[in-house]
Write a protein that holds these residues in place. Sequence first.
Motif, short mmCIF file in Angstrom:
data_model
loop_
_atom_site.label_atom_id
_atom_site.label_comp_id
_atom_site.label_asym_id
_atom_site.label_seq_id
_atom_site.Cartn_x
_atom_site.Cartn_y
_atom_site.Cartn_z
N MET A 286 -6.97 1.65 -3.61
CA MET A 286 -6.38 2.87 -3.73
C MET A 286 -7.31 3.74 -4.49
N TYR A 287 -8.05 3.26 -5.58
CA TYR A 287 -8.92 4.18 -6.23
C TYR A 287 -9.95 4.52 -5.35
N SER A 288 -10.52 3.70 -4.57
CA SER A 288 -11.60 4.09 -3.55
C SER A 288 -11.29 5.09 -2.54
N LYS A 289 -10.03 5.04 -2.13
CA LYS A 289 -9.30 6.14 -1.04
C LYS A 289 -9.16 7.30 -2.04
N CYS A 290 -9.00 7.43 -3.16
CA CYS A 290 -8.56 8.50 -3.88
C CYS A 290 -9.79 9.15 -4.32
N SER A 316 -16.79 -1.80 2.18
CA SER A 316 -16.59 -0.73 2.95
C SER A 316 -16.31 0.37 2.03
N ALA A 317 -15.76 0.26 1.06
CA ALA A 317 -15.40 1.33 -0.25
C ALA A 317 -16.75 1.90 -0.53
N LEU A 318 -17.62 0.89 -0.94
CA LEU A 318 -18.95 1.50 -1.74
C LEU A 318 -19.72 2.10 -0.47
N ASN A 321 -18.46 5.75 -0.24
CA ASN A 321 -18.55 6.62 -1.27
C ASN A 321 -19.67 6.62 -1.50
N GLY A 322 -20.72 6.38 -0.84
CA GLY A 322 -22.18 6.75 -1.19
C GLY A 322 -22.71 5.63 -1.83
N HIS A 323 -22.27 4.53 -2.31
CA HIS A 323 -22.94 3.58 -2.76
C HIS A 323 -23.30 2.36 -1.78
N ARG A 324 -24.42 2.80 -1.08
CA ARG A 324 -24.59 1.82 0.05
C ARG A 324 -25.55 0.78 -0.43
N GLU A 325 -26.65 0.92 -1.38
CA GLU A 325 -27.26 0.02 -1.74
C GLU A 325 -26.42 -1.08 -2.59
N ASP A 326 -25.42 -0.73 -3.18
CA ASP A 326 -24.43 -1.75 -3.80
C ASP A 326 -23.65 -2.49 -2.98
N ALA A 327 -23.45 -1.73 -1.64
CA ALA A 327 -22.64 -2.39 -0.55
C ALA A 327 -23.54 -3.58 0.12
N SER A 345 -16.39 -7.91 8.10
CA SER A 345 -17.31 -7.94 7.20
C SER A 345 -18.85 -7.19 7.73
N PHE A 346 -18.96 -7.63 9.21
CA PHE A 346 -20.19 -6.97 9.48
C PHE A 346 -19.94 -5.65 10.07
#
Length: 487
Positions: A286-290, A316-318, A321-327, A345-346
């Motif tokens: 919920m937080y990520s979609k908001c 997917s949320a990371l 929201n621009g946190h691709r290295e963390d993903a 996952s893939f």
Amino acid sequence: MYYWVNQWMVCCCRVNNVMVSSFLPSLQMQMQMQMQMQIVAITLVESLIQRCTTLSHLHQLHALLLKSSLDHHPILINHFLASSSSISLPFSTTFFHSLPISPPPLFSFNTLIRAFSNSSTPQTSLSLFQNLRTSHLYPDHYTFPFVLRACGLCGFLGAGGLVHSLVLKMGFASDRYIGNTLLKMYADCGIFGFARKVFDEMPVRDVVTWSSLIAGCVTCELLSDALDVFGEMRVVGEKPNSVTLVSLLSACAKLVNVSAGESVHSYIVRNCVEMDVGLGTALFEMYSKCGQIDKAIRVFNSMPRKNLQSCTIMISALANNGHREDAISLFNQMEDAGLHPDSLSFSAILSACSHMGLVYEGKKYFDRMVRLYGIKPTVEHYGCMVDLLGRAGLIEEAYDIIKNMTVEANAVILRSFLGACRNHGQVPKMDEKLLSKLESELGANYVLTANVFSARASWKDANDLRLAMKQKGLKKTPGCSWVEVQN
């Protein structure tokens, strides 16, 4: 029973004035030993059924039942069918139809109906229910919930209505469990008005009833109503559980109402609701979609337990929201923790690589998915790879993937590829049949394809497309975005 056996033996043995009643104690002892041996055999078979885990075990136990003449024993039949249905539904079906008892026990019908209602072919439950009705057996309060669940999953509103009428005729209208599944069936079929009517007519409601109604609101996209029903639930003093809160958080996420979501979060904290995997996942999603990705990360890190689904959603949320290295880092940590990634996952990690322009890493993950985990690529995986290569300007490689796909390319993949061709000014020689797979009713597809033809100097084809678009009265819908400012 033993008295009549004794009398029969006495009468039969008064032949030629010979009395053999002295043999009766020995006969009684033998019969008692046989009965004790049968009880031991039944107990042994029951313990073996509980330990059964593979199809090979099922075959061996079935042979044992036949050899020991225990295939007529109703308790063993029910236990064996319940165990086999969780291992192999085809075997359970064959065993059920080969039972020597006609008709099969009602418990056996219920067991198989329930198993199919939880499977990928829930419509089979309805066929079994029809067989039950024609076998002159009467369904009980265990039968109807599974049948109604199957109707809801299949979207069979007509069949669900017939089952509802049968529930009323047989006097099960006041059964709370049946009422809960009846409510959910109507909601799953998109008829919320009927679901609400069932709810209003229920004499007794519990937390499952309220949770089903809130989930029905979310299913029918009545998201504000879900919050209103929760308010009604609080007024009557019914305490929500984690299932209720998951549905509420889903409504908040779809409404992009972070204030309501924070209120639910506060309720969880104030009432010391256990943060299980499902509730924690719904909260950080919920937080990520908001757009509150920092709060989503904090919730995720505070979860005591995580599973593959929660990690996949967080990846997917990371990425979104621009946190691709963390993903990517989370994906690697997930693998190191022994969680084997699945198809979803893939899809998440390939999407992250696509948005970051990590061509080498994307190819590596795609190859690992196929070779190491044996996952067959889907349209989503191919779409991520085409988008990844197209963004990087590798148009020919992207087109090779489209040509060699094991599944048919859809309009989304083709639009992504044509957009990359337009952006990079590179247009390979394409099969015209591919372009025909674009939706012909969307004006944007005509504009995109015409621009691609113009880029390779195919002026006649471009003009023909624009003329066809004008004749059909199609227009390209302008793009738009929503921005939230001060709530």
